[in-house]
Design an enzyme around this catalytic site. Structure first.
Site, PDB file in Angstrom:
ATOM      1  N   ASP A  82     -63.048  41.894 -69.017  1.00 35.73           N
ATOM      2  CA  ASP A  82     -63.607  40.858 -68.290  1.00 35.73           C
ATOM      3  C   ASP A  82     -62.475  39.797 -67.661  1.00 35.73           C
ATOM      4  O   ASP A  82     -61.787  39.337 -68.605  1.00 35.73           O
ATOM      5  CB  ASP A  82     -64.597  40.146 -69.456  1.00 35.73           C
ATOM      6  CG  ASP A  82     -65.494  38.934 -68.817  1.00 35.73           C
ATOM      7  OD1 ASP A  82     -65.784  39.050 -67.508  1.00 35.73           O
ATOM      8  OD2 ASP A  82     -65.701  38.032 -69.495  1.00 35.73           O
ATOM      9  N   HIS A  83     -62.625  39.439 -66.422  1.00 36.37           N
ATOM     10  CA  HIS A  83     -61.927  38.429 -65.594  1.00 36.37           C
ATOM     11  C   HIS A  83     -60.315  38.966 -65.998  1.00 36.37           C
ATOM     12  O   HIS A  83     -59.581  38.288 -66.731  1.00 36.37           O
ATOM     13  CB  HIS A  83     -61.873  37.157 -66.360  1.00 36.37           C
ATOM     14  CG  HIS A  83     -63.174  36.625 -66.076  1.00 36.37           C
ATOM     15  ND1 HIS A  83     -63.305  35.910 -64.835  1.00 36.37           N
ATOM     16  CD2 HIS A  83     -64.379  36.323 -66.703  1.00 36.37           C
ATOM     17  CE1 HIS A  83     -64.650  35.475 -64.670  1.00 36.37           C
ATOM     18  NE2 HIS A  83     -65.070  35.689 -65.830  1.00 36.37           N
ATOM     19  N   GLY A 211     -71.670  33.865 -65.697  1.00 38.64           N
ATOM     20  CA  GLY A 211     -72.323  32.656 -66.222  1.00 38.64           C
ATOM     21  C   GLY A 211     -73.596  32.756 -66.219  1.00 38.64           C
ATOM     22  O   GLY A 211     -74.377  31.757 -65.888  1.00 38.64           O
TER      23      GLY A 211
END
Ligand code: G3H
Ligand code: 13P
Ligand code: ZN
Length: 307
Positions: A82-83, A211
């Site tokens: 993730d990211h 998000g």
């Protein structure tokens, strides 16, 4: 079974019109809650490891944990970075056995984002691993920000088309008004569905929504009942999640709702049982609430029975 490839899981989801949740893990209990619920509901799932998780638990530890536990599960499980901050981070995840990686160079100018993403795609595809990249930037979007300034952070549909063509990524994370964390604005966060529709007509690969926690009322109530003071958190409405899926959103990232569920369970035992000191009792209740919120996400996204 062995880990599944991100692209295989998401291409099917976009084609068939449902989404796959991507849950953040940090430890054993969260991983158990995700896998046991996915197995019980016959649902494919992504388990993702953030920078914070890597610092807290270690990339190798989490990778070994997820791969071992997933090998005893009969639904497709994708282990996702993730990211990912840069090329080096992506290489570390590839070495650790991830089957999907995100390179997040979205804070750089367009050409630099393309360049950094291209390098990661080349490395990941060489070993058969799928790649997510992001265009546009997630922000806490407030009602009082003027439209022009707000738009500056959202994904431009024409750029999205050029970005996908230039990079060869497998799925694209876009910004349409969601933001990370438990405070996504005042009242109902504004989600730009018209923009999403425009992106979906130009980009045929699966789209990713970050998000996406809903901050459900039952979790807010449980937190308040145990004396937590969170102010007024607001998440994405279920209706907005449902509406986004027919427009190409195939991977939906959820972390905050898991944090709330895990904390709510732990707090309930701590506050209600002052004599309790067995960590398994505390974490066990947290795991129970995790399973409940994870089940709700699979149901919301239409993932149940898709494995
Ligand atoms: O993308 C953000 C996730 O909620 C992960 O956050 O790096 O604090 O684990 P973290
Ligand atoms: P939330 O904070 O809404 O759960 O989003 C998590 C996320 O996007 C992780 O990449
Ligand atoms: Zn994210």
């Amino acid at each position: 079974m062995p880990l599944a490839l991100g692209k295989d899981v998401l291409d099917k989801a976009r084609r068939e019109g449902y989404a796959v949740p991507s849950f953040n893990t940090n430890n054993l209990e969260i991983t158990q809650a995700i896998l046991e619920t996915a197995e019980a509901l016959r649902a494919p799932v992504f388990i993702q490891v953030s920078d914070g998780a890597r610092k807290y638990a270690g990339l190798e530890n989490l990778s070994n944990l997820v791969r071992d536990m997933a090998s005893r599960v009969s639904v497709p499980v994708v282990l996702h970075l993730d990211h990912g901050a840069d090329y080096k981070m992506v290489l570390q995840a590839l070495r650790a056995g991830f089957t999907s990686v995100m390179i997040d160079a979205s804070h750089h100018p367009f050409e630099e984002n393309v360049h950094e993403t291209q390098r990661c795609v080349e490395a990941a595809h060489a070993v058969g691993v799928s790649v997510e990249a992001e265009l546009g930037r997630l922000q806490g979007i407030e009602d009082n920000i003027v439209v022009d300034a707000k738009d500056a952070f959202l994904t431009d549909p024409d750029e999205a088309e050029r970005f996908v063509e230039a990079t060869g990524i497998d799925y694209l994370a876009i910004a349409i008004g969601t933001s990370h964390g438990a405070y996504k604005g005042k009242g109902r966060p504004y989600i730009d569905h018209a923009r999403l529709e425009q992106i979906a007509t130009r980009v045929s690969i699966p789209l990713v929504l970050h998000g996406s926690s809903g901050v459900p009322q039952w979790l807010k109530d449980k937190m308040s009942a145990t004396g937590a003071d969170l102010g007024d958190p607001t998440g994405i409405h279920d209706e907005d999640v449902r509406k986004a899926i027919p427009n190409g959103i195939a991977k939906i990232n959820i972390d905050t709702d898991l944090r709330l569920a895990f904390s709510a369970g732990i707090r309930e035992v701590v506050v209600g049982n002052p004599k309790e000191f067995d960590p398994r009792k505390l974490l066990g209740k947290g795991r129970e609430y995790l399973k409940q919120v994870i089940k709700e996400k699979f149901e919301l996204m239409g993932t149940v029975g898709r494995a």
